[in-house]
Write a protein that holds these residues in place. Sequence first.
Motif, short mmCIF file in Angstrom:
data_model
loop_
_atom_site.label_atom_id
_atom_site.label_comp_id
_atom_site.label_asym_id
_atom_site.label_seq_id
_atom_site.Cartn_x
_atom_site.Cartn_y
_atom_site.Cartn_z
N ASP A 164 12.22 -17.35 -19.03
CA ASP A 164 13.31 -18.32 -19.09
C ASP A 164 14.58 -17.85 -18.37
O ASP A 164 15.31 -18.67 -17.81
CB ASP A 164 13.68 -18.63 -20.54
N ILE A 165 14.89 -16.54 -18.44
CA ILE A 165 16.16 -16.06 -17.89
C ILE A 165 15.95 -15.36 -16.54
O ILE A 165 16.47 -15.81 -15.52
CB ILE A 165 16.86 -15.12 -18.90
N PHE A 166 15.19 -14.27 -16.53
CA PHE A 166 14.97 -13.57 -15.26
C PHE A 166 14.19 -14.43 -14.27
O PHE A 166 14.23 -14.19 -13.07
CB PHE A 166 14.24 -12.25 -15.50
N GLY A 167 13.50 -15.44 -14.77
CA GLY A 167 12.73 -16.33 -13.89
C GLY A 167 13.59 -17.35 -13.17
O GLY A 167 13.10 -18.02 -12.25
N ARG A 168 14.84 -17.52 -13.56
CA ARG A 168 15.73 -18.44 -12.85
C ARG A 168 16.10 -17.85 -11.49
O ARG A 168 16.26 -16.63 -11.36
CB ARG A 168 16.98 -18.70 -13.71
N ASP A 169 16.22 -18.69 -10.49
CA ASP A 169 16.25 -18.20 -9.12
C ASP A 169 17.64 -17.98 -8.53
O ASP A 169 17.77 -17.55 -7.39
CB ASP A 169 15.49 -19.17 -8.20
N LEU A 170 18.70 -18.25 -9.27
CA LEU A 170 20.02 -18.19 -8.66
C LEU A 170 20.51 -16.77 -8.42
O LEU A 170 21.20 -16.50 -7.43
CB LEU A 170 21.02 -18.94 -9.56
N LEU A 171 20.17 -15.84 -9.31
CA LEU A 171 20.56 -14.45 -9.15
C LEU A 171 19.32 -13.60 -8.92
O LEU A 171 18.32 -13.77 -9.60
CB LEU A 171 21.30 -13.93 -10.40
N ASP A 172 19.41 -12.64 -7.97
CA ASP A 172 18.27 -11.76 -7.76
C ASP A 172 18.24 -10.66 -8.82
O ASP A 172 19.19 -10.50 -9.61
CB ASP A 172 18.27 -11.18 -6.34
N PHE A 173 17.17 -9.89 -8.84
CA PHE A 173 17.00 -8.86 -9.87
C PHE A 173 18.11 -7.81 -9.80
O PHE A 173 18.60 -7.34 -10.84
CB PHE A 173 15.64 -8.19 -9.74
N LYS A 174 18.48 -7.40 -8.60
CA LYS A 174 19.52 -6.38 -8.46
C LYS A 174 20.82 -6.86 -9.09
O LYS A 174 21.49 -6.12 -9.83
CB LYS A 174 19.73 -6.05 -6.98
N THR A 175 21.21 -8.10 -8.80
CA THR A 175 22.45 -8.65 -9.37
C THR A 175 22.37 -8.72 -10.88
O THR A 175 23.33 -8.39 -11.59
CB THR A 175 22.72 -10.04 -8.79
N ARG A 176 21.22 -9.15 -11.40
CA ARG A 176 21.06 -9.24 -12.85
C ARG A 176 21.16 -7.86 -13.50
O ARG A 176 21.67 -7.72 -14.62
CB ARG A 176 19.73 -9.91 -13.19
N GLU A 177 20.69 -6.84 -12.82
CA GLU A 177 20.78 -5.49 -13.38
C GLU A 177 22.21 -4.96 -13.34
O GLU A 177 22.63 -4.23 -14.23
CB GLU A 177 19.82 -4.54 -12.66
N ILE A 178 22.98 -5.31 -12.32
CA ILE A 178 24.40 -4.93 -12.31
C ILE A 178 25.08 -5.50 -13.56
O ILE A 178 25.82 -4.80 -14.27
CB ILE A 178 25.10 -5.45 -11.04
N VAL A 179 24.83 -6.78 -13.82
CA VAL A 179 25.42 -7.46 -14.96
C VAL A 179 24.97 -6.81 -16.27
O VAL A 179 25.77 -6.52 -17.17
CB VAL A 179 25.04 -8.95 -14.94
N THR A 180 23.67 -6.55 -16.38
CA THR A 180 23.11 -6.00 -17.61
C THR A 180 23.60 -4.58 -17.87
O THR A 180 23.98 -4.23 -18.99
CB THR A 180 21.58 -6.03 -17.55
#
Length: 575
Positions: A164-180
């Motif tokens: 549901d969350i990481f599968g959304r396409d607006l942010l890539d994995f690298k960006t999501r990890e910066i946030v996390t």
Amino acid sequence: MKQLKALSLLVLLTVQFGNIISLHAQTNMKADHPLNSKELSLVPIAGFTAKGDMPQLRTSLNSGLDAGLSINEIKEVLIQLYAYAGFPRALNALGTFRTVLEERKKNGRNDLAGKPSATFITNENRLKKGTAIQAKLLGSDMKTSTADFVPIIDVFLKEHLFADIFGRDLLDFKTREIVTIAALASLGNADPQLRSHINVGIYNGLTKNQLYSISELLKDKIGPAESSLMKEILKNIYMKENENTKSQNNPFTLVYDGAITENIKGRVNIHPVSYKIKDITIAANVYTPSNYNSTAKYPAIVIAHPNGGVKEQVAGLYAQYLAEQGYITIAADAAYQGASSGFPRNVDKPANRIEDIYAMADYISGYAGVDSKRLGLLGICGGGGYSLKAAQSDKRFKSVATLSMFNSGLVRRNGYMNSQLSTIQDRLKQASDARAQEAAGGEILYSNSNAKPFTDEQIAKMPDLYRQGMEYYGKTYAHPNSTGNYTLSSLLDLMTWDASTNMDLIEQPLLMIAGSKADSYYMTEDAFGKAVNAKNKELFLIEGATHIETYWKLQYVRQAVDKLTEFYTKFLQTN
């Protein structure tokens, strides 16, 4: 033909690096570009959301929009954060964001909505999709450590967090990890989750320098405890790598907690300190003799590091050796660089570097035990050029020395060994365009943005300064805070500046040291010849040494330290 090929390579080197220190990035398999302004703006947004600090979040949201984040990108960040900071804080953050947008609209700010995230298909097999996304994110399919204890947690993670969350396409994995990573560090008690996500971030493209820049921004924006938590994990992650990259015949073996060297350890004291230059926090080390007595009076020496270097490298090494000789010394990371604060990162302007030297003099002059009337200056490589400029006007410095002086303005303008004379106007245009893009709130461009790794054949043909710089800054003395990458707009200041102008203003005793085999020697020779009013000036050549070898090679360092000690002893006498 051979000369033409060598010149072509030299042009390529100067274009790609600007100076040798950015070779550090070339030693890694993945490009080690600094995080851009949009990526950096995510850190305080995530941190203040996690901490529930809405007033600070309001400021950070405005900064993120100004840095170029779209409305939908920030919404996506706050959606992601509910999984790590909880629904209450995520909902509060979304409410705050809505208020910020309304206020900006009233003030005539029409922010970019940006691309929306693709609609999630709810009727597909979410467990299967989540498992696949998890495997892509982590590199393999795996269960959490609590999956056997509470199996439904593993289902929730795969169906909801990953699908549901990481599968959304607006942010890539690298960006999501910066946030996390920023959110977990700000929570302060999230290890081992923080450790896990740092490793996931590395797998998805976050480099050592980028991770350390996140930790520095946490210190600057969120707090030192949150930054220290992350830095401790990074230290453990990279400890093995640091051990493996030390040279087998390296006589000094620098470590990162104060640049202690094996053969000086216990013979000097290292005091980490900080102070302000306006709103910039400067990180510095003060080095005192082992028998330091705060009620006594000692001569002091300010030491300026090379371009892109940090206090834990050559500046710290010489600071320790001179402290062993009875001086109180100081080495500081330049503003916007290293462990010092300042945004954008890695601004490299002569006025800033000269102010850094003035500020070191301000601080050390008031340090317990320092005789402010006996103040010396030592500049190394690029710091040497800036030290010459500082000494022209600041007469607190009673004697001035340089080691392997590098005239940053001359090289940025003309290229190394005058290899870029034909492209001066083109590069000024690029710097002007970069400045215009920054002013419009766009992405900050860096000198190394499009650099490609060199081949072994190209490396073999490099001048000593570049080839040996790869070893020093990229391997044996690599440091996570050290990078030669600088904002492209800095060239507007650098290319119109020259360390060797107004050398007649230096009347203090002057010592300039260089290796006899240094291909950078022409810069020392030029500046020395123009110092027509310097008293007791001396040019000292270390026989057989290249530029970089004066930084670390034992027999050459000893010669330099002996000469510096003789010089300062003679010219820093009690007035």
